[in-house]
Design a protein around this motif. Structure first.
Motif, PDB file in Angstrom:
ATOM      1  N   LEU A 356     -43.844  37.668 -48.847  1.00 63.25           N
ATOM      2  CA  LEU A 356     -44.097  38.937 -48.183  1.00 63.25           C
ATOM      3  C   LEU A 356     -44.648  39.103 -46.825  1.00 63.25           C
ATOM      4  O   LEU A 356     -44.050  39.681 -45.824  1.00 63.25           O
ATOM      5  CB  LEU A 356     -45.176  40.004 -49.102  1.00 63.25           C
ATOM      6  N   ALA A 357     -45.802  38.360 -46.730  1.00 64.21           N
ATOM      7  CA  ALA A 357     -46.545  38.036 -45.392  1.00 64.21           C
ATOM      8  C   ALA A 357     -45.503  37.678 -44.222  1.00 64.21           C
ATOM      9  O   ALA A 357     -45.721  38.040 -43.260  1.00 64.21           O
ATOM     10  CB  ALA A 357     -47.783  37.256 -45.507  1.00 64.21           C
ATOM     11  N   ILE A 383     -29.198  34.722 -45.978  1.00 69.52           N
ATOM     12  CA  ILE A 383     -29.357  33.704 -46.857  1.00 69.52           C
ATOM     13  C   ILE A 383     -30.370  32.529 -46.318  1.00 69.52           C
ATOM     14  O   ILE A 383     -31.452  32.097 -46.772  1.00 69.52           O
ATOM     15  CB  ILE A 383     -28.231  33.186 -47.698  1.00 69.52           C
ATOM     16  N   ASP A 384     -29.790  32.098 -45.108  1.00 71.92           N
ATOM     17  CA  ASP A 384     -30.568  30.882 -44.478  1.00 71.92           C
ATOM     18  C   ASP A 384     -31.678  31.399 -43.978  1.00 71.92           C
ATOM     19  O   ASP A 384     -32.753  30.492 -44.154  1.00 71.92           O
ATOM     20  CB  ASP A 384     -29.592  30.542 -43.480  1.00 71.92           C
ATOM     21  N   GLU A 385     -31.716  32.574 -43.436  1.00 69.66           N
ATOM     22  CA  GLU A 385     -33.243  33.033 -43.178  1.00 69.66           C
ATOM     23  C   GLU A 385     -34.091  33.257 -44.231  1.00 69.66           C
ATOM     24  O   GLU A 385     -35.322  32.833 -44.055  1.00 69.66           O
ATOM     25  CB  GLU A 385     -32.817  34.655 -42.411  1.00 69.66           C
ATOM     26  N   ALA A 386     -33.471  33.717 -45.293  1.00 66.24           N
ATOM     27  CA  ALA A 386     -34.683  33.778 -46.469  1.00 66.24           C
ATOM     28  C   ALA A 386     -35.074  32.374 -47.128  1.00 66.24           C
ATOM     29  O   ALA A 386     -36.167  32.200 -47.234  1.00 66.24           O
ATOM     30  CB  ALA A 386     -33.880  34.724 -47.626  1.00 66.24           C
ATOM     31  N   GLY A 388     -35.233  29.744 -45.188  1.00 65.22           N
ATOM     32  CA  GLY A 388     -36.205  29.212 -44.536  1.00 65.22           C
ATOM     33  C   GLY A 388     -37.607  29.623 -44.556  1.00 65.22           C
ATOM     34  O   GLY A 388     -38.594  29.087 -44.485  1.00 65.22           O
ATOM     35  N   ILE A 389     -37.892  31.095 -44.767  1.00 67.38           N
ATOM     36  CA  ILE A 389     -39.001  31.404 -45.152  1.00 67.38           C
ATOM     37  C   ILE A 389     -39.645  30.818 -46.243  1.00 67.38           C
ATOM     38  O   ILE A 389     -40.797  30.459 -46.332  1.00 67.38           O
ATOM     39  CB  ILE A 389     -38.810  33.000 -45.140  1.00 67.38           C
ATOM     40  N   LEU A 390     -38.672  30.840 -47.399  1.00 70.12           N
ATOM     41  CA  LEU A 390     -39.366  30.508 -48.929  1.00 70.12           C
ATOM     42  C   LEU A 390     -39.825  29.178 -48.551  1.00 70.12           C
ATOM     43  O   LEU A 390     -40.744  28.205 -49.182  1.00 70.12           O
ATOM     44  CB  LEU A 390     -38.196  30.419 -49.787  1.00 70.12           C
ATOM     45  N   GLN A 395     -43.932  24.793 -48.713  1.00 75.04           N
ATOM     46  CA  GLN A 395     -44.361  23.398 -48.040  1.00 75.04           C
ATOM     47  C   GLN A 395     -45.664  23.486 -48.168  1.00 75.04           C
ATOM     48  O   GLN A 395     -46.482  22.338 -48.354  1.00 75.04           O
ATOM     49  CB  GLN A 395     -44.061  23.283 -46.434  1.00 75.04           C
ATOM     50  N   GLU A 396     -46.494  24.694 -48.272  1.00 82.07           N
ATOM     51  CA  GLU A 396     -47.948  24.754 -48.410  1.00 82.07           C
ATOM     52  C   GLU A 396     -48.412  24.018 -49.872  1.00 82.07           C
ATOM     53  O   GLU A 396     -49.391  23.861 -50.065  1.00 82.07           O
ATOM     54  CB  GLU A 396     -48.435  26.249 -48.348  1.00 82.07           C
ATOM     55  N   TYR A 397     -47.619  23.908 -50.547  1.00 75.31           N
ATOM     56  CA  TYR A 397     -47.860  23.437 -52.049  1.00 75.31           C
ATOM     57  C   TYR A 397     -47.385  21.843 -52.356  1.00 75.31           C
ATOM     58  O   TYR A 397     -47.557  21.748 -53.579  1.00 75.31           O
ATOM     59  CB  TYR A 397     -47.222  24.527 -52.970  1.00 75.31           C
TER      60      TYR A 397
END
Length: 398
Positions: A356-357, A383-386, A388-390, A395-397
């Motif tokens: 969301l952020a 979809i590619d944009e979404a 990429g955000i996901l 990656q943080e986990y």
């Protein structure tokens, strides 16, 4: 203080606290995008929880609403309503059904279905036959009747005693369903794909076996397609994937392209069961909402939306599978069309907040399943944009 913060503070004073709301104050939407009151843009891969199947403010739906609002907003169901009749004709000509009862929500549609199966069975078999079998992990609504039908204990906490007459069995286990039958069983009610329960698909042949079991014992079969109907799985209705027709189907969410609506569709032989005075809904199928429903349904059928759903559903799944291969805490990707779930071995709530952020709207169900419900008009670039955000969040986990 931002504009969003001001609205949130005002809402916390007077709005019932029945939702754990995210800090997003929506102002406008177009297609697959939503903007908040501060001007921030979001890719909406939740679509109002499968309501905005045609995206936000689809031109055909908006035009139908504007035209109808200038002519007639509401008239009682004491009278005949042309827009309601046209919507019923479209639904019946494109499904197994012969008759439609219109209401305002999925819960109301399921209430209508539950009343019909009880009345039919008691009329045919006697008053001792009234129980309905539903599935564990199912979700059928928030009324007292539909939380009683829902196979999740958490929705009933604090509201006991619930309505009697429901038995729950594991989804996909025909043996367990057969074992649950008794002299009181009158119907089975299932979601062809469980949404709130974690995007659970039935095993191959399961729905056919359920249909055969119902036929064997002269029970009615109800499919709750509130979330997965109206194109979400890539066919107009989810039951069409399995070649199994129910006796009753319930719809809501996306049926009118955004405005509130519900419908229960049933066969001619059950029409007399819901005769005059047996059920009703003041606002059900009024001119305004029915006009939107006609526009939305015609768009689904005529504008290549279902084809796009199937193609983009395959593409989202491919991109999610790529993420599963990269992140060990992603355990499974499942779904059909554009209702997809990514199961994790870790809790998903914080991932949703971080998406969301960064401008992506998804949600998490049953604690560890990220659910993706983009509009059926979504493009590969979106979809590619979404994804990429996901990916950046996952990656943080790692």
């Amino acid at each position: 203080m931002s504009v969003s913060s001001e609205w949130i503070a005002r809402g916390e004073i007077h709005i019932a606290a029945t939702y754990a709301r995210f800090p997003l104050v929506a102002q406008r939407g177009e297609g697959c995008r939503l903007w908040d009151v501060d001007g921030k843009s979001y890719l909406d891969f939740l679509a109002g929880v499968a309501v905005n199947n045609l995206g936000h403010c689809h031109p055909r739906v908006v035009s139908a609403l504007q035209k109808q609002a200038a002519e007639l907003l509401h008239v009682s169901n004491f009278y005949h309503i042309p827009q309601q009749i046209e919507l019923a004709e479209l639904l019946c000509s494109n499904s197994f059904g012969d008759r439609v009862f219109f209401c305002n929500s999925g819960a109301e549609a399921n209430e209508a279905a539950m009343k019909l199966v009880r009345k039919y069975s008691q009329q045919v078999h006697g008053k001792e036959r009234f129980e309905v079998i539903t599935a564990l992990a199912s979700f059928h609504g928030r009324t007292l009747g539909t939380i009683s039908a829902t196979g999740q204990d958490k929705v009933r906490v604090g509201f006991e005693p619930v309505v009697p007459g429901f038995r729950y069995v594991p989804f996909g286990d025909i043996g367990a369903m057969r074992a649950a039958l008794n002299e009181h069983t009158c119907a089975v009610m299932l979601e062809p794909v469980q949404g709130e329960g974690g995007v659970n698909l039935p095993p191959e042949g399961y729905l056919r076996d359920v249909r055969a079991l119902c036929d064997e014992h002269d029970m009615l079969l109800v499919f709750d397609e509130v979330q997965v109907g109206c194109g979400r799985t890539g066919t107009l209705f989810a039951y069409q994937h399995d070649g199994v027709e129910p006796d009753i189907m319930t719809l809501a969410k996306a049926l009118a392209g955004g405005p509130p609506i519900g419908a229960a569709i049933f066969r001619e032989k059950h029409a007399e069961i819901l005769g005059p005075g047996s059920h009703g809904s003041t606002f059900g199928g009024n001119p305004l909402i029915s006009a939107a429903g006609v526009a939305a349904l015609k768009t689904l059928l005529e504008d290549g939306v279902l084809e796009n759903c199937r193609a983009m559903g395959d593409y989202v799944r491919k991109r999610l599978e790529e993420l599963r291969e990269r992140y060990s805490f992603v355990t499974e990707v499942r779904g059909r069309g554009l209702i997809l779930g990514m199961e994790l071995s870790i809790e998903g709530a914080e991932i949703v907040k971080k998406c969301l952020a960064k401008g992506l709207l998804i949600n998490c169900t049953v604690g560890k399943v990220l659910r993706f419900l983009p509009p059926l008009i979504v493009t590969k670039d979106e979809i590619d944009e979404a994804m990429g955000i996901l990916d950046s969040v996952l990656q943080e986990y790692k």
